[in-house]
Design an enzyme around this catalytic site. Structure first.
Site, mmCIF file in Angstrom:
data_model
loop_
_atom_site.group_PDB
_atom_site.id
_atom_site.type_symbol
_atom_site.label_atom_id
_atom_site.label_comp_id
_atom_site.label_asym_id
_atom_site.label_seq_id
_atom_site.Cartn_x
_atom_site.Cartn_y
_atom_site.Cartn_z
ATOM 1 C CG ASP A 79 8.319 -3.502 -2.315
ATOM 2 O OD1 ASP A 79 7.469 -2.963 -3.046
ATOM 3 O OD2 ASP A 79 9.502 -3.131 -2.261
ATOM 4 C CG ASP A 90 4.802 -0.030 -4.648
ATOM 5 O OD1 ASP A 90 4.733 0.813 -3.734
ATOM 6 O OD2 ASP A 90 5.776 -0.123 -5.407
ATOM 7 C CD GLU A 91 7.646 -0.008 0.648
ATOM 8 O OE1 GLU A 91 8.634 -0.267 1.359
ATOM 9 O OE2 GLU A 91 7.606 0.968 -0.151
#
Length: 442
Positions: free
Chosen positions: A11, A105-106
């Protein structure tokens, strides 16, 4: 659970805000909020400096400004986020062919497919440290929090334990020892409403939750969430890492730090997303027949629903109306961590008069999209809105002063700070909004 800690969750820390701080030296170490900057805006991401004042994602921009009035409020730069995300995902795919992006983003990574000599804790820990270092390198200094465990559920919890810039590896056999002392809110989908229901039943920790029967949990929080909590309290999660397949569509989606439970708020977010999808379609000269919504629930279950029109459209009111209708048919009572709207079945034409009636009344009343939403990998290029719409944070270039970004605009004036990621904090200058020497940086 797997016999080895072979599921990695990465993350990127405060991703949108971190990209802005990376590219804007004057904002490093200061509160930054990315999202809709208008009165109806929603926060997408807040830097850790802004979070210290209580600013959170999915919060209204109005409330965020009240909590942290001195923060920099930026409308977002999708191309910068997309290109940075692509670099990170490339690093992850170099490690393993099984990478499941959850958003820009993950992502989850299956380390069992990484070609490691073994899956001992020391080996996967070394690989995780190497991945974090490579991510920092390819992103120009961005940090990532990483968790490694025997399941996706546990890997996600592990990555949250030492944010920002942390690494936690949960050794096989210790999962329940780690889980039991934690507050029930660490479980995805256990938001304030569920926490309160459990508190009234005397349940505060995962250990206490583990002692509650499945029948009692169903009575307390409903069938779907009750069954999920019963298994997650026992660390039972056998979901595989499933890589996403590229689709020929235009879509936006947003992942929220706090699970959404308010139906009206979700409807408003879906409307804004539909508005943005329609704008991207028009910017690319496209239209589409099939409207799809994507909903990721509190337990990471991903649902999608679609509706196909008789002819292609790029009308925001039509897309929003269908998206809201699709959302109404889904049970979101347990909480939602991701919402998305997409249009597929693309064409390069529209039947103009088919959807004309009522479009103006139903279209979102926003001159610019709120940026709590993330463009997907196949999304159309962000539209150049022209010099009359100088959005805060936008990259610009001046014929005399060089490159910079929009600090603010209004009343026919645009203020620019001249700096880039490679320069020190730069000077601030103001110009007429129609100054021919100033243009958007492509």
């Amino acid at each position: 659970m797997r016999p080895h800690a072979s599921v990695l969750h990465l993350d990127l820390d405060a991703f949108f805000a971190a990209v802005e701080q990376r590219d804007k030296p004057s904002l490093r170490g200061k509160p930054v909020v990315v999202g809709g900057t208008g009165g109806r805006g929603v926060v997408s991401t807040a830097s850790y400096e802004a979070r210290a004042y209580g600013v959170r994602s999915a919060m209204s921009t109005r409330e965020a400004r009240a909590r942290c009035p001195h923060a920099a409020y930026l409308s977002g730069r999708f191309e910068a986020y997309r290109s940075t995300s692509a670099a990170v995902m490339a690093v992850l795919r170099d490690c393993s062919p099984l990478v499941e992006p959850l958003s820009l983003d993950e992502a989850f990574v299956d380390l069992a497919e990484a070609g490691l000599p073994d899956l001992e804790v020391s080996t996967v820990t070394a690989l995780a440290e190497e991945l974090r270092a490579r991510v920092r390198e390819v992103t120009g200094g961005l940090t990532a929090s990483v968790g490694v465990a025997s399941s996706k559920f546990l890997a996600k919890i592990a990555s949250d334990l030492r944010k920002p810039d942390g690494l936690v590896v949960i050794e096989p056999g210790t999962e329940l020892d780690l889980l039991r002392p934690l507050h029930v809110s660490v479980i995805p989908g256990v938001g304030p409403a569920t926490v309160e229901r459990l508190r009234r039943a005397g349940v505060h920790t995962v250990a206490e939750l583990e002692r509650v029967s499945q029948e009692e949990l169903v009575r307390l929080v409903g069938k779907a969430q009750g069954q999920a909590l019963f298994h997650l309290a026992r660390a039972e999660d056998d979901r595989a890492v499933v890589p996403d397949r590229e689709t020929k569509s235009v879509s936006v989606e947003g992942t929220y730090e706090t699970d959404l439970t308010d139906r009206q708020q979700m409807s408003a977010i879906v409307t804004r997303q539909a508005n943005e999808v329609a704008k991207r379609l028009r910017a690319s000269g496209l239209s589409g027949r099939t409207v799809t919504i994507k909903v990721r629930l509190y337990d990471f279950t991903t649902l999608s629903r679609s509706s196909t029109l008789p002819a292609p459209t790029d009308d925001p009111a039509t897309v929003a109306r269908l998206a809201r209708t699709l959302l109404e048919d889904l049970d979101t009572s347990g909480g939602v961590r991701l919402l998305g709207v997409g249009v597929s079945g693309l064409a390069d034409w529209i039947q103009e008069d088919l959807f004309a009636a009522g479009s103006e009344a139903e279209a979102p009343e926003e001159s610019a999209p709120d940026v709590e939403d993330e463009p997907d990998q196949a999304g159309a290029r962000w539209r150049d809105t022209g010099p009359q719409s100088w959005a805060p944070g936008m990259d610009v270039v001046h014929a005399e002063h060089g490159r910079g970004w929009v600090w603010g605009s209004g009343r026919g004036v645009v203020t620019v700070r001249f700096e880039t990621a490679e320069t020190p904090p730069g000077p601030v200058r103001s110009f007429r909004a129609d100054d021919p020497s100033l243009s958007r940086w492509q």
